[in-house]
Motif scaffolding. Structure first.
Motif, PDB file in Angstrom:
ATOM      1  N   LYS A   7      -0.103   5.814  -4.396  1.00 22.40           N
ATOM      2  CA  LYS A   7      -0.671   7.006  -3.743  1.00 22.40           C
ATOM      3  C   LYS A   7      -0.442   8.218  -5.037  1.00 22.40           C
ATOM      4  O   LYS A   7       0.810   8.809  -5.013  1.00 22.40           O
ATOM      5  CB  LYS A   7       0.050   7.285  -2.522  1.00 22.40           C
ATOM      6  N   LYS A  67      -3.261  -3.890  -6.298  1.00 25.67           N
ATOM      7  CA  LYS A  67      -4.450  -3.212  -5.730  1.00 25.67           C
ATOM      8  C   LYS A  67      -4.106  -1.343  -6.122  1.00 25.67           C
ATOM      9  O   LYS A  67      -2.896  -1.319  -5.886  1.00 25.67           O
ATOM     10  CB  LYS A  67      -4.421  -3.043  -4.439  1.00 25.67           C
ATOM     11  N   ASP A 125      -4.490   0.792  -4.475  1.00 25.35           N
ATOM     12  CA  ASP A 125      -3.800   1.635  -3.494  1.00 25.35           C
ATOM     13  C   ASP A 125      -2.342   1.446  -3.030  1.00 25.35           C
ATOM     14  O   ASP A 125      -1.720   2.000  -2.274  1.00 25.35           O
ATOM     15  CB  ASP A 125      -4.559   1.413  -2.160  1.00 25.35           C
ATOM     16  N   PHE A 126      -1.871   0.420  -4.032  1.00 25.00           N
ATOM     17  CA  PHE A 126      -0.434   0.374  -3.962  1.00 25.00           C
ATOM     18  C   PHE A 126       0.342   1.897  -4.620  1.00 25.00           C
ATOM     19  O   PHE A 126       1.430   2.005  -4.187  1.00 25.00           O
ATOM     20  CB  PHE A 126       0.139  -0.464  -5.167  1.00 25.00           C
ATOM     21  N   LYS A 157       0.846  -1.244  -0.038  1.00 24.95           N
ATOM     22  CA  LYS A 157      -0.006  -0.136   0.034  1.00 24.95           C
ATOM     23  C   LYS A 157       0.938   1.262  -0.039  1.00 24.95           C
ATOM     24  O   LYS A 157       1.701   1.528   0.848  1.00 24.95           O
ATOM     25  CB  LYS A 157      -0.827   0.000   1.398  1.00 24.95           C
ATOM     26  N   GLU A 158       0.648   2.154  -0.936  1.00 25.44           N
ATOM     27  CA  GLU A 158       1.410   3.529  -0.932  1.00 25.44           C
ATOM     28  C   GLU A 158       2.937   3.170  -1.246  1.00 25.44           C
ATOM     29  O   GLU A 158       3.598   4.173  -0.846  1.00 25.44           O
ATOM     30  CB  GLU A 158       1.053   4.181   0.329  1.00 25.44           C
TER      31      GLU A 158
END
Ligand SMILES: C[S@@+](CC[C@H](N)C(=O)[O-])C[C@H]1O[C@@H](n2cnc3c(N)ncnc32)[C@H](O)[C@@H]1O
Length: 323
Positions: free
Chosen positions: A121, A116, A118-119, A85-86
């Motif tokens: 930002k 995903k 949201d990997f 994530k991010e």
């Protein structure tokens, strides 16, 4: 604010809303990796002129920053390696480009079970004033954006990248360069500049600006033909060849005797001993090519020894060597 920067934004607003397949990009095949599917729309919006994604830079779970997101293809490729994530921050000054790439990441999510959206930002922001903290990034990248900037802005953009990188962090870039003189008319054509066709400068000048902001090591990893501005289409007096380069600038401390710039030179010792030691940290084993930076190449050349052979720059450097 300088006008050409506004023209550039307008230009990429259009390119975000209507993909322009001929804009930037090269015929070099895009990365093919197991389990990676790049949505067609991302390929159509590939506005880069080489690649900034290299697994060699991506060990140890780096925090990645990508400036000038385009359709998002390289951010997806970086995410392939970071998978968190991010893990990749994407910055772009054009709202419409951020919106288009966000849509493209949703398509990528459908095509890639491991991905995903949201990997990534996404942040609205300017390369000349990054919305990113000091010393917080391991790998920063830009592809085909900085060549658009006039020299003072180029310096500003590089300083910003330097500021946000951690010590020893890497700035990976792909940009056109040009060894030919361009007329002022071409240089001042704001749409041509925005299209990455008339802003490029000679490679040596490009390297000089990079090192002037403090990067102690520079690697020229690839150089290839990119476009020709020819008399019939661009009203030039002669054919003007533009090349694209892939460069990695490392936030290493600046050596006292100047930066280490690797342009693909190699030193080979062919004397009668089993090795040659210059007693400055460089040992050449008999007939074993050693990648050397341009500074070491010059120093070895100055020894004027017939048993040390130095090759010309290949502009293909893939690691290792003297420094
Ligand atoms: C030539 S495109 C390259 C896109 C992407 N890097 C690629 O390889 O496909 C330039 C990108 O930089 C963005 N851009 C233009 N001016 C910018 C600025 N001052 N700061 C940040 N991004 C900018 C554009 O919106 C566009 O996404």
């Amino acid at each position: 604010m300088a006008n050409y920067l506004e023209t550039t934004k307008d230009f990429y607003r259009e390119a975000a809303l209507t993909p322009d397949v001929g804009l930037c990009c090269t015929t070099t095949p895009i990365w093919q990796l197991p389990g990676l599917s790049i949505p067609k729309i991302m390929q159509q919006m590939n506005y880069g002129c080489g690649s900034t994604v290299n697994p060699r830079d991506l060990a140890n779970n780096p925090k990645i920053l990508y400036v000038g997101v385009g359709g998002g293809m390289e951010l997806l490729q970086f995410s392939y390696f970071s998978r968190q994530k991010e893990g990749v921050i994407g910055v772009d000054v054009v709202e419409e480009m951020l919106e288009s790439s966000a849509k493209n990441f949703l398509i990528a999510e459908q095509e890639n079970p491991w991905f995903k959206s949201d990997f990534v930002k996404l942040l609205k922001g300017d390369a000349l004033n990054l919305p990113v903290e000091d010393n917080s990034i391991d790998v920063a990248a830009q592809n085909c954006l900085f060549n658009i900037f006039k020299i003072d802005d180029l310096k500003k953009a590089l300083k910003e990248m330097y500021r946000v990188l951690k010590p020893h962090g890497r700035l990976v870039m792909s940009d056109p360069v040009c060894e030919f003189e361009m007329s002022n008319e071409l240089r001042e054509d704001e749409r041509l500049r925005a299209a990455c066709l008339s802003g490029s400068i000679p490679l040596k000048d490009y390297i000089d600006v990079i090192t002037s902001v403090g990067f102690g090591t520079v690697e020229i990893r690839a150089k290839r033909p990119y476009r020709i501005l020819d008399p019939a289409h661009y009203g030039t007096e002669e054919n003007i060849l533009i090349e694209s380069v892939e460069v990695c600038a490392i936030k290493d401390p600046m050596p006292i005797d100047g930066p280490c710039v690797f342009t693909g030179k190699t030193a080979i010792y062919i004397g009668t001993d089993s090795y040659f030691d210059d007693e400055k940290g460089h040992v050449l084993n008999y007939n074993m090519p050693l990648a050397v930076c341009d500074k070491t190449a010059s120093a070895l050349k100055e020894l004027n020894r017939p048993d040390i052979y130095i090759t010309e720059s290949t502009y293909f450097y893939d690691g290792g060597g003297c420094c």
